[in-house]
Write a protein that holds these residues in place. Structure first.
Motif, mmCIF file in Angstrom:
data_model
loop_
_atom_site.group_PDB
_atom_site.id
_atom_site.type_symbol
_atom_site.label_atom_id
_atom_site.label_comp_id
_atom_site.label_asym_id
_atom_site.label_seq_id
_atom_site.Cartn_x
_atom_site.Cartn_y
_atom_site.Cartn_z
ATOM 1 N N PRO A 15 38.347 51.928 40.521
ATOM 2 C CA PRO A 15 38.084 50.485 40.551
ATOM 3 C C PRO A 15 39.367 49.659 40.620
ATOM 4 N N GLY A 16 39.303 48.590 41.377
ATOM 5 C CA GLY A 16 40.426 47.666 41.495
ATOM 6 C C GLY A 16 39.909 46.290 41.865
ATOM 7 N N ALA A 17 40.792 45.454 42.390
ATOM 8 C CA ALA A 17 40.405 44.090 42.745
ATOM 9 C C ALA A 17 39.310 44.080 43.809
ATOM 10 N N ASP A 18 39.400 45.008 44.775
ATOM 11 C CA ASP A 18 38.375 45.076 45.821
ATOM 12 C C ASP A 18 36.993 45.351 45.222
ATOM 13 N N THR A 19 36.951 46.296 44.277
ATOM 14 C CA THR A 19 35.682 46.657 43.643
ATOM 15 C C THR A 19 35.108 45.482 42.861
ATOM 16 N N VAL A 20 35.967 44.779 42.132
ATOM 17 C CA VAL A 20 35.528 43.618 41.349
ATOM 18 C C VAL A 20 34.927 42.565 42.276
ATOM 19 N N LEU A 21 35.608 42.324 43.398
ATOM 20 C CA LEU A 21 35.149 41.294 44.333
ATOM 21 C C LEU A 21 33.819 41.677 44.983
ATOM 22 N N VAL A 22 33.694 42.923 45.429
ATOM 23 C CA VAL A 22 32.450 43.388 46.052
ATOM 24 C C VAL A 22 31.305 43.347 45.041
ATOM 25 N N THR A 23 31.583 43.771 43.807
ATOM 26 C CA THR A 23 30.556 43.756 42.760
ATOM 27 C C THR A 23 30.074 42.341 42.494
ATOM 28 N N LYS A 24 31.012 41.431 42.322
ATOM 29 C CA LYS A 24 30.661 40.035 42.042
ATOM 30 C C LYS A 24 29.828 39.431 43.167
ATOM 31 N N ASN A 25 30.309 39.576 44.397
ATOM 32 C CA ASN A 25 29.615 38.947 45.521
ATOM 33 C C ASN A 25 28.238 39.551 45.768
ATOM 34 N N THR A 26 28.109 40.866 45.550
ATOM 35 C CA THR A 26 26.810 41.506 45.748
ATOM 36 C C THR A 26 25.832 41.122 44.652
ATOM 37 N N LEU A 27 26.277 41.172 43.413
ATOM 38 C CA LEU A 27 25.396 40.910 42.287
ATOM 39 C C LEU A 27 24.959 39.453 42.240
#
Length: 205
Positions: free
Chosen positions: A18-30
């Protein structure tokens, strides 16, 4: 190519970290839905493609060895993450009733650009691709073909993983259709993005 399977395994492990990319994808998807998650993930894959192209062209070495260019990229990346975190903290808390909650005022390409900039403005990725990719290329043995295969592999692995991950997040998002959860989640991801940005700004080469 020497030990291609090791390259695949290492790339997979790095992709799953996990990194910044994962945080961003998680936020935008959820918060916004599967469509936005795919756009963000597509931007991340585009960012990886840019890094690989730069590495193949030899520009990564120039950037990595230039203190000024490296600092510019590092602080630009840190600023981007911090601004994204602040925007997330103070954005409206949407409901998760459907996959069409994306604000009409938000340009369709902005989520793609978020994913791309999150990845491109990561100086550690420049160092990684510059030092990691050449180790698996055998000189004088179809070098161009090896570079193409080595270059495509991280993009494909990331694409497959994010496709699975976005669908997973989309599937479980209906369990969290509560204003209190949405509010807490956006605060958490906002602080995480800001923390990652500050960490990047003070990180040494």
């Amino acid at each position: 190519m020497d030990h291609y399977y090791l390259f695949v395994i290492t790339t997979l492990l790095i992709t799953l970290t996990p990194g910044a990319d994962t945080v961003l994808v998680t936020k935008n998807t959820l918060v916004q839905g599967k469509g936005v998650g795919f756009k963000t993930g597509g931007g991340v894959c585009a960012g990886i493609t840019i890094h690989i192209a730069i590495a193949v062209l030899g520009l990564s070495a120039i950037i990595a060895n230039s203190v000024l260019l490296f600092q510019i990229i590092k602080y630009a990346g840190a600023t981007f993450l911090i601004l994204m975190g602040i925007f997330t903290l103070f954005s409206k808390k949407p409901h998760l009733n459907s996959d069409t909650n994306t604000s009409e005022k938000t340009p369709k390409g902005s989520y793609f650009m978020q994913g791309m900039f999150s990845n491109v403005l990561n100086p550690k990725a420049i160092i990684f691709f510059m030092s990691f990719l050449p180790q698996f290329i055998v000189p004088d043995e179809h070098t161009l073909l090896q570079m193409i295969i080595i270059g495509i592999t991280p993009v494909l692995i990331t694409f497959i993983w994010l496709f699975f991950y976005v669908n997973l997040i989309h599937y479980i998002r209906v369990w969290f259709n509560q204003p209190s959860f949405i509010s807490a989640f956006q605060r958490l991801t906002g602080f995480m993005l800001i923390t990652l940005g500050v960490k990047l700004a003070f990180e040494r080469r």
